[in-house]
Every structure is written in structure tokens, then in C-alpha cells.
Design an enzyme around this catalytic site. Structure first.
Site: not given
Ligand SMILES: *Cc1c(COP(=O)(O)O)cnc(C)c1O
Length: 414
Positions: A53, A55, A199, A225, A228, A234
């Protein structure tokens, strides 16, 4: 990894994981948001760090015994800063949507006006869709892609921004295949004094590989993220200007989250280490070459590709050009061992459960070492499956060929 202890202790879960492993080995993955991590990333995720933990942030924790976790988190932060040329990085967000929640939480109050791309035009749920917290808590106005070109029209974005005067403009998308004009977004935001939020969940790996433009130098805050195109565990991260560091960190913890997932932080650090190697630039380059080849092959067979091509790792294909919907294509391809995700097209006349399009992406197949020659073969199978969607004999034959083909391209995570 051999999972021997799991096998001895819990046959049911062991069997399920083994079957998923086989599925990943034997099938072609074209879901644009998926990838395969390396064994080093996988081992870090399975490490003893999950027991801790922590935090708080390095050197400022609310629990004892964090000297080593601090080292791990600092490595992840330093590597991410270097990759994206960022002033400040927070590597604790648990996933993309919670990262975006923290960004809104850091800059906005409930009810504030925000501008984002509409979901069925390529945006993300967390960019203001009414079923998502973002659409419920904030007053989102949405922009669209141009119905003729399938591209974002910056004149239209400016017009909406000047009229609506949002407090924040969101750019960066889930199903958009073109380069994004970050600087123009920034100029428009500056005209109305809005915050800029990028994003880059989908394209971060291509930006890291320096194959696409990086918004980090221009934008106030950038989320991504890590699972990807970045090919890590993840999870997610937030980058921002130093002047916003405190408010972002506070929004993540204690604002949104409790303890960070230290085993995932370690895996992020390892993935960032892989990105800093020269091979990663080649990987990014090949992802785009593969996607462009795929778009070309679809067009050759008279499929309509939204925006007529791609600058990145993905494309959305309008299946109504073949008198079929996206869901039916998804199901037919599943029978052949090819995974794709159905997708809306801009101004889709069909509902999201049975939309008109399919999104295809090349990050996963590129990780397996597939190149343009293999992409041609894959599109041939897809086209044949679509043409024979009611003929199980043909679909079974394709499935056999796909499985055999996959044996030549091992996945790194087994
Ligand atoms: C995949 C994605 C997310 C969210 O990711 P999660 O890990 O599935 O919550 C946010 N913004 C965009 C543009 C994405 O493609």
C-alpha cells in the site's frame, strides 16, 4: 510464464487462462485498442509489488515501507518525462477513464462547460457522452467531423468554441484516423481562455515513436492509457505543465483514487524502458505502414474507408458500402478467428448496438512481426468472409488458414 502454482491450486481459472492464451496465439487481433505486452512487462505485473500500500507520492506516503516502491515510481516518471518531453507526469491513474475523471476534477467544477468530439464521430465515452459520468457531471457541447471529408474541420471547431465559450476543449479520439492539429486547438482555446486537454489514449505509442505530432509541448494537460499503442500494462498516466502539477496530483490522490497499483507502476516503467529503445521507432513506423496498406487494400475492393485513409494505426470502414452492418461483420470474422470491433460511422443511421462500421487497427499484428505482405492476406480473408458470411463451410476453411498462418508469428506474452 508456466502458471504451475495456479494449475495445481485452481484448475478452473487455470483452464480459462490457458484457453485465452491459445485464442491469442491462434487468432488475428485487429482491435485497434489492443496489443501484446512483453514477458518482462507481464512479469512485473505479476510481482510482489501488488502486496504493497503506498497512498501518496514518492517521499510523501501515508504508509511505511515505501522506499523501494518510491524507486519504481520515480523510474516510471523519469522515463515518461523523457519520452513525451513532459514537465510533470503522474503514473498512478488506474485506467483511461479514471485518468480523464481526474483531469476534469482538477480543472472544472460540476456544471462547467466542456467541448469534446461526439462519440459516434470518433470521440470517447469519457468525452461527454450522456451515459458516462462526464456527460452527467459537466455541460458538454460536442463537435463533429465534416460529413464529406470525415475529418475534423478546425473552422467549425473555432466557430463552436467562440459561440459556446467552454472552460476546456478536449481533443484526442478513439476512432479517428487522421493527424490532429494540436496547435490550432491551442490557438482557438487561447482566444477564449479555455484549458486544453489532449487524450492520446490511442496514438500515444505513435507519438512516443515520433511518427505523429506530440501535444504535450502545447497543451495544458494530456492523458493516455498505457495498454494500447504504448504496449504496457492496463493503466493510464497524466502529463501536464509544472504549474498544474499539484492540482493534477491532488485530483488523482486523494481526489479520485486510494492506493496506487505498484505492480502496474513497475510494468509501466518497464514498458517505458522498451519505448526508449531505438526498435520502438521502427515498430511505430511499421504500425502506420501496415494501417495504410490495409486502407489501400480495402479501397481496392471498393470498401468505403472513413476519411479515405489513415495517418495512424486505425481506420473505420463503412460496411454499408457492401450492404452489411458492422455487427454482422464482427460475428462473421469471429468465426474465422479474426477479432475486430464494430463501430459507428459519422452520422450513423443505425444504432450503436448494430452500427454501420467496423474499426480495424494494426498495433497487435505489428507486434507479432506482420508486415504489408501479411496485411494483404488478412484483407483478402476479411473480404472473403464478408462475401460468404452465411456459408459456414467457407468461414471454417478461413479459420483453419488463419490458425496455420498465426503459428509463424509468435506473440511475446506467452
Ligand atoms: C481507450 C480510451 C480511453 C479509456 O480507457 P480505459 O482504460 O478503457 O478506461 C479514454 N480515452 C480514449 C480516447 C480512449 O481511446
Amino acid at each position: 510464464m508456466d502458471y504451475k502454482n495456479l494449475e495445481n491450486q485452481d484448475k478452473d481459472v487455470f483452464l480459462a487462462i490457458s484457453r485465452e492464451k491459445e485464442r491469442q496465439i491462434n487468432e488475428i487481433e485487429l482491435i485497434a485498442s489492443e496489443n501484446y505486452v512483453s514477458l518482462a512487462v507481464l512479469e512485473s505485473m505479476g510481482s510482489v509489488l501488488t502486496n504493497k500500500y503506498s497512498e501518496g507520492y514518492p517521499k510523501h506516503r501515508y504508509y511505511g515501507g515505501n522506499q523501494i516502491v518510491d524507486i519504481v515510481e520515480e523510474i516510471a516518471i523519469e522515463r515518461a518525462k523523457k519520452i513525451f518531453n513532459a514537465e510533470h507526469v503522474n503514473v498512478q491513474p488506474l485506467s483511461g477513464s479514471p485518468a480523464n475523471a481526474a483531469v476534469y476534477f482538477a480543472f472544472l467544477k460540476p456544471g462547467d462547460k466542456v467541448m469534446g468530439l461526439k462519440l459516434d464521430h470518433g470521440g470517447h465515452l469519457s468525452h461527454g457522452h450522456p451515459v458516462n459520468f462526464s456527460g452527467m457531471l459537466y455541460d458538454f457541447v460536442q463537435y463533429e467531423v465534416d460529413s464529406k471529408t470525415g475529418k475534423i474541420d478546425m473552422k467549425e471547431v473555432r466557430k463552436i468554441a467562440l459561440k459556446e465559450k467552454p472552460k476546456m476543449i478536449v481533443a484526442g479520439f478513439s476512432a479517428y484516423s487522421r493527424e490532429i492539429e494540436w496547435q490550432k486547438f491551442k490557438e482557438i482555446a487561447d482566444e477564449i481562455g479555455a484549458y486544453t486537454f489532449a487524450d492520446i489514449a490511442h496514438t500515444a505509442g505513435l507519438i512516443a515513436a515520433k511518427k505523429m505530432d506530440n501535444p504535450v509541448p502545447y497543451f495544458d494537460v494530456v492523458s493516455s492509457t498505457t495498454h494500447k499503442t504504448l504496449r504496457g500494462p492496463r493503466g493510464a498516466m497524466i502529463m501536464c505543465k509544472e504549474k498544474y502539477a499539484k492540482q493534477i496530483d491532488r485530483a488523482v490522490f486523494p481526489g479520485m483514487q486510494g492506493g496506487p497499483h505498484d505492480h502496474i507502476t513497475a510494468a509501466k516503467a518497464v514498458a517505458f524502458g522498451e519505448i526508449l529503445r531505438p526498435e520502438f521507432a521502427e515498430y511505430g513506423d511499421q504500425i502506420i505502414k501496415n494501417a495504410q496498406k490495409m486502407a489501400e487494400e480495402f479501397k481496392k475492393r471498393e470498401y468505403k474507408v472513413i476519411s479515405d485513409g489513415t495517418d495512424n494505426h486505425l481506420m473505420v470502414v463503412d460496411m454499408t458500402s457492401k450492404d452489411i452492418d458492422g455487427k454482422t461483420v464482427e460475428v462473421a470474422l469471429e468465426k474465422c478467428g479474426i477479432s475486430v470491433s464494430r463501430s459507428t460511422i459519422p452520422n450513423d443511421p443505425n444504432p450503436p448496438i448494430k452500427p454501420s462500421g467496423v474499426r480495424f487497427g494494426t498495433p497487435a499484428v505489428t507486434t507479432r512481426g506482420m508486415k504489408e505482405t501479411e496485411i494483404v492476406k488478412i484483407v483478402e480473408w476479411i473480404d472473403k468472409a464478408i462475401g460468404n458470411r452465411d456459408n459456414n463451410k467457407v468461414l471454417n476453411q478461413i479459420q483453419k488458414e488463419v490458425e496455420e498462418f498465426c503459428q509463424n508469428f509468435p506473440i511475446p506474452s506467452v
